[in-house]
Design an enzyme around this catalytic site. Structure first.
Site, PDB file in Angstrom:
ATOM      1  N   GLY A 168      99.047  84.707  25.465  1.00  0.00           N
ATOM      2  CA  GLY A 168      97.797  85.186  24.863  1.00  0.00           C
ATOM      3  C   GLY A 168      96.920  85.914  25.869  1.00  0.00           C
ATOM      4  O   GLY A 168      97.379  86.793  26.602  1.00  0.00           O
ATOM      5  N   LYS A 216      86.781  78.551  24.435  1.00  0.00           N
ATOM      6  CA  LYS A 216      86.339  77.310  23.807  1.00  0.00           C
ATOM      7  C   LYS A 216      86.975  76.052  24.368  1.00  0.00           C
ATOM      8  O   LYS A 216      88.180  76.005  24.580  1.00  0.00           O
ATOM      9  CB  LYS A 216      86.660  77.373  22.314  1.00  0.00           C
ATOM     10  N   GLY A 271      99.394  80.402  20.491  1.00  0.00           N
ATOM     11  CA  GLY A 271      99.230  79.084  19.852  1.00  0.00           C
ATOM     12  C   GLY A 271     100.410  78.165  20.129  1.00  0.00           C
ATOM     13  O   GLY A 271     100.232  76.954  20.347  1.00  0.00           O
ATOM     14  N   ARG A 282     106.921  91.592  24.397  1.00  0.00           N
ATOM     15  CA  ARG A 282     107.654  90.667  23.519  1.00  0.00           C
ATOM     16  C   ARG A 282     109.005  91.243  23.088  1.00  0.00           C
ATOM     17  O   ARG A 282     109.946  90.481  22.862  1.00  0.00           O
ATOM     18  CB  ARG A 282     106.808  90.320  22.294  1.00  0.00           C
TER      19      ARG A 282
HETATM   20  P1  AMP Z   1      90.859  81.905  24.797  1.00  0.00           P
HETATM   21  O1  AMP Z   1      91.483  82.702  23.687  1.00  0.00           O
HETATM   22  O2  AMP Z   1      90.256  80.632  24.372  1.00  0.00           O
HETATM   23  O3  AMP Z   1      91.791  81.773  25.989  1.00  0.00           O
HETATM   24  O4  AMP Z   1      89.614  82.756  25.288  1.00  0.00           O
HETATM   25  C1  AMP Z   1      89.747  83.985  25.868  1.00  0.00           C
HETATM   26  C2  AMP Z   1      88.458  84.725  25.742  1.00  0.00           C
HETATM   27  O5  AMP Z   1      87.439  84.014  26.408  1.00  0.00           O
HETATM   28  C3  AMP Z   1      88.539  86.088  26.388  1.00  0.00           C
HETATM   29  O6  AMP Z   1      88.285  87.054  25.399  1.00  0.00           O
HETATM   30  C4  AMP Z   1      87.434  86.054  27.423  1.00  0.00           C
HETATM   31  O7  AMP Z   1      86.706  87.254  27.510  1.00  0.00           O
HETATM   32  C5  AMP Z   1      86.537  84.954  26.920  1.00  0.00           C
HETATM   33  N1  AMP Z   1      85.703  84.382  27.995  1.00  0.00           N
HETATM   34  C6  AMP Z   1      86.124  83.863  29.159  1.00  0.00           C
HETATM   35  N2  AMP Z   1      85.078  83.468  29.911  1.00  0.00           N
HETATM   36  C7  AMP Z   1      83.966  83.751  29.194  1.00  0.00           C
HETATM   37  C8  AMP Z   1      82.569  83.563  29.433  1.00  0.00           C
HETATM   38  N3  AMP Z   1      82.122  83.010  30.560  1.00  0.00           N
HETATM   39  N4  AMP Z   1      81.705  83.933  28.451  1.00  0.00           N
HETATM   40  C9  AMP Z   1      82.160  84.490  27.315  1.00  0.00           C
HETATM   41  N5  AMP Z   1      83.468  84.693  27.037  1.00  0.00           N
HETATM   42  C10 AMP Z   1      84.350  84.332  27.970  1.00  0.00           C
END
Ligand code: AMP
Length: 381
Positions: free
Chosen positions: A339, A187, A362, A26
């Site tokens: 991110g 999520k 975000g 950054r």
């Molecule tokens: P996000 O911030 O929503 O992009 O989520 C990223 C996080 O999702 C990372 O820390 C990944 O380790 C986690 N992640 C991705 N796939 C999986 C999975 N199948 N089960 C659990 N965590 C996951």
């Protein structure tokens, strides 16, 4: 810029471990703007937040950033003791053309996040021009991103801000087709807005990560102990129906790397059907090949969210295979959301093959959702 003091809102919210910056991306990303102001004979007064301090504490000081900036620019960039106040004001007044100053963490003042008017006036005091280069903070209506901009008749986005808007704007405004979104991460709830907004603009969605299991369960596929958002099953069904109605391909994993739990990688196995006692932690090799095959010929690809629990090497292969293949694709604009996606694929030896790696988290998601970012609105651009 010549002879002017330029307040530059930067995103120096970098990871710091034991006083050392572990990822200076950054800081590097905003050097172009700083160098431009210096070359034009201006004096950049740099400001940023760092972390979420509850009160003033050395742990959240921008001191390591001042050191990194000094090394990158080749001259000393002093750190002011605060972002406002008389001592800092005198340091700002003493700046000569070609000199720069870094202000201390904006969030040492709760007025920053409250977008307090008086605090914004204090920040603006003694500066002639305002430049916002902090794309990563543009989704927040804070004093340094929103309130202060209105106090300058001369205001602009920095080069990083413009690069981000150009790249992400390319995706949301009639991207060249075929256009594909790769979505993953923890999520579904974080990505609903993105899916809804991009559904009409893209041809294919490739879904991985934990969010895939909510969609698979909504389709009636057994997902064992995989992470599922039970309260989003109905919505997942609706999104898949909407995609089908629009003629959009909505592709879910057909095989998986499973394990008993994330901390038992020794139990990892590749399966087509997830056993009841296992959880899906990465897309399987067949799914990775399927995703890669679908990328060929694409003109636009936007990727947000890792395809597995990439922090553990046992569950990183899907993300890395697809990432390397995308980086190697020619004739495509490939845009990597910030991110975790940037953390997963942004520092690989092949990552220069991507068209753009966003510095926002975000802010990137909100831009892709079609939402107006307060930091941009305040610049009138
Ligand atoms: P996000 O911030 O929503 O992009 O989520 C990223 C996080 O999702 C990372 O820390 C990944 O380790 C986690 N992640 C991705 N796939 C999986 C999975 N199948 N089960 C659990 N965590 C996951």
């Amino acid at each position: 810029m010549a002879g002017k003091r330029v307040l530059v809102r930067c995103d120096f919210n970098v990871p710091i471990h034991n006083g050392r910056i572990t990822d200076p991306t950054r800081i590097e990303a905003t050097l172009e703007t700083i160098r431009y102001i210096l070359k034009e004979g201006g004096s950049p007064v740099l400001c940023s937040h760092l972390g979420r301090p509850k009160e003033r504490s050395p742990e959240f000081s921008l001191k390591p950033v001042a050191e990194q900036l000094s090394a990158a620019l080749g001259f000393k960039v002093p750190l002011a003791p605060d972002c406002i106040g008389d001592v800092t004001g005198r340091m700002v007044s003493a700046l000569k053309p070609g000199e720069a100053l870094l202000l201390e963490n904006l969030r040492f003042h709760p007025e920053e996040e409250a977008n307090d008017r008086d605090f914004a006036h204090e920040l603006a005091r003694g500066k002639d021009v305002y430049v916002n280069d902090a794309f990563g903070a543009a989704h927040r209506a804070h004093a340094s991103t929103a309130g202060v901009a209105q106090l300058f008749s001369e205001r602009a986005g920095g080069f990083l801000m413009m690069r981000e808007i150009e790249a992400l704007g390319f995706v949301v405004n009639s991207p060249p087709r075929p256009a594909i979104a790769i979505l993953g991460g923890a999520k579904v709830s974080d990505k609903i807005g993105v899916i809804k907004h991009l559904l009409l603009k893209l041809d294919t969605f490739l879904i991985g990560g934990a969010m895939a299991y909510t969609f698979l369960k909504a389709r009636g596929t057994p997902v064992g102990r995989s992470r599922v958002e039970e309260d989003k099953l109905e919505l997942a069904r609706e999104l898949m129906e909407a995609a089908q109605k629009q003629g959009v391909n909505f592709v879910l994993p057909s095989d998986h790397v499973v394990a008993e739990s994330p901390d038992k990688p020794e139990t990892a196995a590749v399966v087509s059907e997830i056993p009841a006692n296992m959880m899906g932690l990465d897309i399987g090799p067949r799914t990775a090949e399927d995703f890669i095959a679908r990328l060929s010929g694409a003109k636009t690809v936007i990727w947000n969210g890792p395809l597995g629990l990439f922090e553990n090497a046992a569950f990183a292969a899907g993300t890395l295979k697809v990432g390397e293949a995308l980086a190697g694709c020619t004739g495509v604009k490939s845009i990597i959301g910030g991110g975790d996606t940037a953390a997963a694929v942004g520092h690989q030896p092949w990552s220069h093959g991507f068209t753009h790696i966003s510095t926002g988290g975000g802010a990137t998601l909100e831009y892709l959702e079609g939402r107006e970012l307060p930091g941009l609105k305040a610049l009138d651009c």
